[in-house]
Design an enzyme around this catalytic site. Structure first.
Site, PDB file in Angstrom:
ATOM      1  N   LYS A  16     -11.398   4.631  -4.910  1.00 57.41           N
ATOM      2  CA  LYS A  16     -12.131   3.801  -5.883  1.00 57.41           C
ATOM      3  C   LYS A  16     -12.885   2.660  -5.173  1.00 57.41           C
ATOM      4  O   LYS A  16     -13.969   2.299  -5.605  1.00 57.41           O
ATOM      5  CB  LYS A  16     -11.234   3.285  -7.015  1.00 57.41           C
ATOM      6  CG  LYS A  16     -10.101   2.410  -6.602  1.00 57.41           C
ATOM      7  CD  LYS A  16      -9.227   2.076  -7.792  1.00 57.41           C
ATOM      8  CE  LYS A  16      -7.897   1.514  -7.347  1.00 57.41           C
ATOM      9  NZ  LYS A  16      -7.937   0.344  -6.468  1.00 57.41           N
ATOM     10  N   ARG A  91      -5.538  -3.989 -14.725  1.00 56.53           N
ATOM     11  CA  ARG A  91      -4.464  -3.149 -14.209  1.00 56.53           C
ATOM     12  C   ARG A  91      -3.223  -3.178 -15.103  1.00 56.53           C
ATOM     13  O   ARG A  91      -2.189  -2.662 -14.736  1.00 56.53           O
ATOM     14  CB  ARG A  91      -4.077  -3.652 -12.833  1.00 56.53           C
ATOM     15  CG  ARG A  91      -4.472  -2.712 -11.702  1.00 56.53           C
ATOM     16  CD  ARG A  91      -4.052  -3.366 -10.440  1.00 56.53           C
ATOM     17  NE  ARG A  91      -3.888  -2.545  -9.312  1.00 56.53           N
ATOM     18  CZ  ARG A  91      -4.726  -2.501  -8.286  1.00 56.53           C
ATOM     19  NH1 ARG A  91      -5.863  -3.144  -8.342  1.00 56.53           N
ATOM     20  NH2 ARG A  91      -4.429  -1.806  -7.228  1.00 56.53           N
ATOM     21  N   ARG A 131      -5.330   5.694   6.264  1.00 58.15           N
ATOM     22  CA  ARG A 131      -6.317   4.643   5.971  1.00 58.15           C
ATOM     23  C   ARG A 131      -6.221   3.481   6.969  1.00 58.15           C
ATOM     24  O   ARG A 131      -5.136   3.028   7.293  1.00 58.15           O
ATOM     25  CB  ARG A 131      -6.090   4.119   4.544  1.00 58.15           C
ATOM     26  CG  ARG A 131      -7.038   2.979   4.185  1.00 58.15           C
ATOM     27  CD  ARG A 131      -7.277   2.867   2.741  1.00 58.15           C
ATOM     28  NE  ARG A 131      -6.136   2.381   1.988  1.00 58.15           N
ATOM     29  CZ  ARG A 131      -6.156   2.211   0.674  1.00 58.15           C
ATOM     30  NH1 ARG A 131      -7.240   2.496  -0.006  1.00 58.15           N
ATOM     31  NH2 ARG A 131      -5.088   1.773   0.038  1.00 58.15           N
ATOM     32  N   ARG A 163      -3.056  -1.470   6.375  1.00 57.80           N
ATOM     33  CA  ARG A 163      -2.596  -2.482   5.417  1.00 57.80           C
ATOM     34  C   ARG A 163      -1.075  -2.425   5.308  1.00 57.80           C
ATOM     35  O   ARG A 163      -0.505  -1.341   5.292  1.00 57.80           O
ATOM     36  CB  ARG A 163      -3.220  -2.207   4.046  1.00 57.80           C
ATOM     37  CG  ARG A 163      -4.516  -2.958   3.821  1.00 57.80           C
ATOM     38  CD  ARG A 163      -5.277  -2.439   2.654  1.00 57.80           C
ATOM     39  NE  ARG A 163      -4.513  -2.392   1.411  1.00 57.80           N
ATOM     40  CZ  ARG A 163      -5.016  -2.023   0.242  1.00 57.80           C
ATOM     41  NH1 ARG A 163      -6.281  -1.694   0.157  1.00 57.80           N
ATOM     42  NH2 ARG A 163      -4.273  -2.001  -0.836  1.00 57.80           N
ATOM     43  N   ARG A 174       3.802   1.419  -5.376  1.00 54.74           N
ATOM     44  CA  ARG A 174       2.466   1.201  -5.961  1.00 54.74           C
ATOM     45  C   ARG A 174       2.096   2.333  -6.911  1.00 54.74           C
ATOM     46  O   ARG A 174       1.516   2.099  -7.967  1.00 54.74           O
ATOM     47  CB  ARG A 174       1.421   1.060  -4.848  1.00 54.74           C
ATOM     48  CG  ARG A 174       1.566  -0.256  -4.100  1.00 54.74           C
ATOM     49  CD  ARG A 174       0.716  -0.274  -2.862  1.00 54.74           C
ATOM     50  NE  ARG A 174      -0.697  -0.267  -3.148  1.00 54.74           N
ATOM     51  CZ  ARG A 174      -1.618   0.100  -2.261  1.00 54.74           C
ATOM     52  NH1 ARG A 174      -1.273   0.503  -1.065  1.00 54.74           N
ATOM     53  NH2 ARG A 174      -2.890   0.064  -2.590  1.00 54.74           N
TER      54      ARG A 174
HETATM   55  P1  AMP Z   1      -6.032  -2.647  -4.218  1.00 54.43           P
HETATM   56  O1  AMP Z   1      -6.827  -3.169  -3.071  1.00 54.43           O
HETATM   57  O2  AMP Z   1      -6.842  -2.504  -5.464  1.00 54.43           O
HETATM   58  O3  AMP Z   1      -5.272  -1.399  -3.866  1.00 54.43           O
HETATM   59  O4  AMP Z   1      -4.919  -3.774  -4.572  1.00 54.43           O
HETATM   60  C1  AMP Z   1      -3.969  -4.165  -3.595  1.00 54.43           C
HETATM   61  C2  AMP Z   1      -2.906  -5.023  -4.206  1.00 54.43           C
HETATM   62  O5  AMP Z   1      -3.484  -6.214  -4.767  1.00 54.43           O
HETATM   63  C3  AMP Z   1      -2.138  -4.407  -5.376  1.00 54.43           C
HETATM   64  O6  AMP Z   1      -1.071  -3.573  -4.939  1.00 54.43           O
HETATM   65  C4  AMP Z   1      -1.616  -5.673  -6.088  1.00 54.43           C
HETATM   66  O7  AMP Z   1      -0.531  -6.244  -5.391  1.00 54.43           O
HETATM   67  C5  AMP Z   1      -2.811  -6.614  -5.950  1.00 54.43           C
HETATM   68  N1  AMP Z   1      -3.775  -6.515  -7.069  1.00 54.43           N
HETATM   69  C6  AMP Z   1      -5.047  -6.045  -7.011  1.00 54.43           C
HETATM   70  N2  AMP Z   1      -5.646  -6.104  -8.203  1.00 54.43           N
HETATM   71  C7  AMP Z   1      -4.729  -6.608  -9.057  1.00 54.43           C
HETATM   72  C8  AMP Z   1      -4.729  -6.898 -10.455  1.00 54.43           C
HETATM   73  N3  AMP Z   1      -5.800  -6.673 -11.216  1.00 54.43           N
HETATM   74  N4  AMP Z   1      -3.587  -7.419 -10.998  1.00 54.43           N
HETATM   75  C9  AMP Z   1      -2.498  -7.651 -10.253  1.00 54.43           C
HETATM   76  N5  AMP Z   1      -2.422  -7.394  -8.934  1.00 54.43           N
HETATM   77  C10 AMP Z   1      -3.524  -6.876  -8.332  1.00 54.43           C
END
Ligand code: AMP
Length: 220
Positions: A16, A91, A131, A163, A174
């Site tokens: 995404k 989310r 990744r 990461r 996750r």
């Molecule tokens: P992502 O880069 O989208 O995979 O997000 C990485 C991490 O950031 C997630 O596992 C959450 O810990 C945090 N995170 C990202 N977006 C949100 C959101 N909208 N609400 C809460 N936590 C978020």
């Protein structure tokens, strides 16, 4: 005139982030990635970053208060006047309510399209293990999208890293969180007839084409 807002959904590793960037570039819209914003706060050791750090490292959702703060800060920039691409928001149902409230106030009259990138768990795990990311936000995959020079970012030359939350134990957590929270969100956009579903197990290029084709259909 109303804005064009695109929302990307999908399990971790679904691509995404990659597809948000591609669509953002194509439509000349900025990408607002809550994950990126949080990682930036974490890296620059701000107060918000320090609070968010524990959640990020453990793959848990960061509290809404913090999400609201980083979004308010991000939307102070003037580059989202024509619209933007959201990567990683909403989310949860509470965040969906926050979004709906925004759509009734500051983003009133906006045209919203939600894009769900579907990928099976096994494929997600394979992808995440390979990744690698850079500080600058660029993301690569050792096999599917490798950098030109091993271990170095194509864009800025910095060292690529894995990461912390891409480690196997955290991935399962996750994924569990993702499936627990995504259903009502997708249901809402599906009912509003603004949901596009694409098969995320194809090539980056064909997913991009599929997304554009479906956006054009909805915009007819
Ligand atoms: P992502 O880069 O989208 O995979 O997000 C990485 C991490 O950031 C997630 O596992 C959450 O810990 C945090 N995170 C990202 N977006 C949100 C959101 N909208 N609400 C809460 N936590 C978020």
């Amino acid at each position: 005139m109303g804005k064009n807002i695109y929302l990307f959904f999908g399990p971790p590793g679904s691509g995404k982030g990659t597809q948000s960037d591609i669509l953002g570039k194509k439509l000349k819209l900025p990408v607002v990635s809550t994950g990126e914003l949080l990682r930036h706060e974490q890296e620059t050791k701000t107060k918000i970053g320090l609070i968010a750090s524990n959640y990020l490292t453990n793959g848990k959702l960061v509290p809404n208060k913090i999400i609201q703060k980083i979004l308010d800060k991000r939307f102070k920039k003037s580059d989202t006047k024509k619209g933007f691409v959201f990567d990683g928001f909403p989310r949860s149902e509470e965040q969906l309510d926050l979004l709906r409230a925004r759509l009734h106030k500051s983003e009133k009259g906006s045209k919203v399209i939600a894009i769900y990138i579907k990928v099976g768990d096994q494929e997600v795990k394979t992808r995440i293990i390979g990744r690698r990311v850079c500080d600058c936000g660029a993301a690569y995959h050792l096999k599917y999208n490798p950098p030109k020079k091993a271990g170095k970012c194509d864009l800025c030359g910095k060292k690529l890293v894995q990461r912390e939350d891409d480690k196997p134990k955290i991935i399962s957590c996750r994924l569990k969180h993702f499936y627990k929270t995504i259903k009502p969100i997708l249901h809402y956009f599906n009912q509003s007839h603004i949901l596009i579903e694409v098969n995320g197990e194809k090539s980056i290029k064909s997913i991009e084409k599929e997304i554009i084709k479906n956006i054009n259909k909805l915009n007819k």
